[in-house]
Design an enzyme around this catalytic site. Sequence first.
Site, mmCIF file in Angstrom:
data_model
loop_
_atom_site.group_PDB
_atom_site.id
_atom_site.type_symbol
_atom_site.label_atom_id
_atom_site.label_comp_id
_atom_site.label_asym_id
_atom_site.label_seq_id
_atom_site.Cartn_x
_atom_site.Cartn_y
_atom_site.Cartn_z
ATOM 1 N N HIS A 305 -1.117 -0.197 5.386
ATOM 2 C CA HIS A 305 -1.743 1.109 5.563
ATOM 3 C C HIS A 305 -3.038 0.937 6.355
ATOM 4 O O HIS A 305 -3.288 1.680 7.295
ATOM 5 C CB HIS A 305 -1.999 1.738 4.194
ATOM 6 C CG HIS A 305 -2.441 3.160 4.255
ATOM 7 N ND1 HIS A 305 -1.689 4.145 4.860
ATOM 8 C CD2 HIS A 305 -3.567 3.773 3.791
ATOM 9 C CE1 HIS A 305 -2.321 5.305 4.764
ATOM 10 N NE2 HIS A 305 -3.465 5.099 4.129
ATOM 11 N N LYS A 337 -2.928 0.939 12.980
ATOM 12 C CA LYS A 337 -3.928 2.004 13.055
ATOM 13 C C LYS A 337 -5.164 1.564 13.840
ATOM 14 O O LYS A 337 -5.948 2.405 14.277
ATOM 15 C CB LYS A 337 -4.346 2.448 11.654
ATOM 16 C CG LYS A 337 -3.298 3.242 10.892
ATOM 17 C CD LYS A 337 -3.852 3.735 9.559
ATOM 18 C CE LYS A 337 -2.821 4.536 8.773
ATOM 19 N NZ LYS A 337 -1.747 3.688 8.230
#
Length: 417
Positions: A305, A337
């Site tokens: 994540h 990310k």
Amino acid sequence: MKFRRVVVTGLGALTPIGNSVPEYWNSLINGVSGAALIKSFDTSLFKTKFACEVKGFDADAFLGRKDARKLDPFVQYALYSTEEAVKDAGLDFSKLDTSRIGVIWGSGIGGLKTFLDEVVNFAKGDGTPRFNPFFIPKMIADIAPGHISIKYGLRGPNFSTVSACASSNNSLIDSFNYIRLGKANMFISGGSEAIINEAGIGGFNAMHALSVRNDDPATASRPFDLDRDGFVAGEGAGTIILEELEHAKARGAKIYAEMIGGGMSADAYHMTAPHPDGLGAALVMRAALEDAELQASDIDYVNVHGTSTPIGDPQEIKAIQDVFGEDIYRINISSTKSMTGHLLGAAGAVEAIASILALNHGIIPPTINHFTDDPAFDPKINFTFNKAQKRDVRIVQSNGFGFGGHNASVIFKKYEE
């Protein structure tokens, strides 16, 4: 009971670092940052003045001006990435039983731009409720799968999953389960988000969630770096065609990978903060491994994540250390990310695509923008810092965690007969 096997037969992406899957992958393996000063609105009074915006997307050219005006950007993005995935999968729906093809789509927020525009217009008026007749159908989160099903005539299960930043991981898991249980033959699944506007940036700024590195946007997303100061907002969409194996083989489909497991859990801890010991994250990874009938030692790569927040990154690594033990030193870990920013409800789908492509190409995308080691992290862990790494990748796991304590993790493996 014997589950049916589920494979990936099509991919589509609209991201801050590429408006197609090949462009997206090329940017990933070359460590391209999608962050830049925001162009879509005046940020002079905002704490954060940058984001990972989609670039060069022309909704009028794609949809026609009349139809584009009826759709919020998050739906425009969904239709765009889905068109690429449908073409990639070689789908001719006139030859398929569309009653057994569904759409499950994730979005954390839905039509925020539409809501903002309509409420601002009302506030500027004299109190007379002059709202666009498309206000509600443009805004609601479930309208994206609705439009996808309408465009292609798909009459199978159709709904949205909303679990903040875990939304599109949940959409993949739901699609996977319906197929393997025999409830459908195929799903268009994924997620989209479009929150780079005054309300989205202002709202996350008020929470102190966003990076404020306005002097150097390109390096602002710094997962696992000592000087990380928050996530970078992103936007876009990712579409994955999931299909029952025999159905795919019967139509001669190419197969990217097999989806073999998915896990879900809750932190049951705090409205926005993850559990400090990573309990929910560990639970969801174990649930996915159990569902896939794997041990942690079977995993080669974890697309984490990894949002670049001071509190979130350590909790996820604690969880991975708990689940993987000594095997943590054998696997690659990376946060894409660092390049795309955080696509919220679309993050899971876009990162699942990165994971599937890592399987296919034997390349681990990097975690870019690493400058200073954080002593909180074991230096022997391979975070794939700054440069892509080649390795044989057989099984990948991809994590998504959302506000409210929602956790969802998916597992893909190389397809074998």
